[in-house]
Design a protein around this motif. Structure first.
Motif, PDB file in Angstrom:
ATOM      1  N   SER A  76      15.711  -7.154  -4.329  1.00 16.55           N
ATOM      2  CA  SER A  76      14.847  -7.116  -3.149  1.00 16.55           C
ATOM      3  C   SER A  76      14.254  -5.723  -2.968  1.00 16.55           C
ATOM      4  N   THR A  77      13.143  -5.688  -2.280  1.00 13.65           N
ATOM      5  CA  THR A  77      12.475  -4.428  -1.972  1.00 13.65           C
ATOM      6  C   THR A  77      13.200  -3.784  -0.797  1.00 13.65           C
ATOM      7  N   PRO A  78      12.881  -2.534  -0.471  1.00 11.57           N
ATOM      8  CA  PRO A  78      13.537  -1.890   0.671  1.00 11.57           C
ATOM      9  C   PRO A  78      13.348  -2.641   1.998  1.00 11.57           C
ATOM     10  N   ASN A  79      12.256  -3.417   2.107  1.00 16.10           N
ATOM     11  CA  ASN A  79      12.067  -4.152   3.362  1.00 16.10           C
ATOM     12  C   ASN A  79      12.626  -5.572   3.289  1.00 16.10           C
TER      13      ASN A  79
ATOM     14  N   LYS B 135      12.213  -8.055   0.989  1.00 13.31           N
ATOM     15  CA  LYS B 135      11.478  -9.123   0.320  1.00 13.31           C
ATOM     16  C   LYS B 135      11.874  -9.184  -1.156  1.00 13.31           C
TER      17      LYS B 135
ATOM     18  N   ASP C 234      11.765  -8.736  -4.862  1.00 10.04           N
ATOM     19  CA  ASP C 234      11.112  -7.744  -5.717  1.00 10.04           C
ATOM     20  C   ASP C 234      10.852  -8.364  -7.088  1.00 10.04           C
ATOM     21  N   ARG C 235       9.707  -9.025  -7.209  1.00  3.78           N
ATOM     22  CA  ARG C 235       9.373  -9.728  -8.448  1.00  3.78           C
ATOM     23  C   ARG C 235       9.260  -8.770  -9.629  1.00  3.78           C
TER      24      ARG C 235
ATOM     25  N   ALA D 190      11.058  -6.302 -10.334  1.00  4.59           N
ATOM     26  CA  ALA D 190      12.361  -5.850 -10.808  1.00  4.59           C
ATOM     27  C   ALA D 190      13.019  -6.827 -11.779  1.00  4.59           C
TER      28      ALA D 190
END
Length: 148
Positions: free
Chosen positions: A38-41, A43, A45-46, A48
């Motif tokens: 996931s991203t920091p917010n 969501k 993280d495609r 990654a």
């Protein structure tokens, strides 16, 4: 497709999806991951996700064999049946490429069909191709650089 294992094996998952989805929506490649990045917010993280190693699967080969049969109006096509030996021409190869793009969401070319004329060979060739980004349409430009 990427999955986090919860007791089901990849073949079981593929069978489960095949019962509920049209064949062209069942992922040809399923990668097992430990977690979804996931991203920091928070969501997904495609970016990654590791790029899966390209490989032909029975799903793509089966889908191509089905399209061979439909385009050529034959009862069925086996993975090793040659498109041109079944009656294919350059014109029907164009129709095949169109159906592959529409139904299997895989970019193909008539040249690839000529180079890899069986469903198994074509699946291998298409799986080995790097995905390409869509090209944005451009407006005509005159000699001075302005839009026409």
């Amino acid at each position: 497709g990427y999955v986090v294992p919860r007791g089901a094996s990849v073949p079981d998952l593929r069978a489960h999806l095949a019962e509920r989805l049209p064949a062209h929506l069942v992922p040809d490649m399923i990668e097992v991951v430990g977690h979804f990045p996931s991203t920091p917010n928070g969501k997904l993280d495609r970016a990654a996700f590791a790029e899966p190693a390209p490989r032909a699967s029975g799903g793509l080969t089966d889908g191509l064999a089905r399209l061979f049969a439909e385009v050529l109006s034959v009862d069925s096509a086996a993975p090793d049946d040659d498109f041109f030996a079944l009656g294919g021409t350059s014109l029907t190869a164009t129709a095949l490429v169109s159906r592959i793009r529409l139904e299997l969401a895989v970019e193909a070319s008539v040249a690839t069909v000529f180079d890899a004329p069986t469903p198994a060979e074509l699946a291998n060739a298409l799986s080995a191709m790097a995905p390409t980004a869509p090209v944005a349409p451009t407006a005509p430009v005159d000699a001075a650089g302005g839009l026409t």
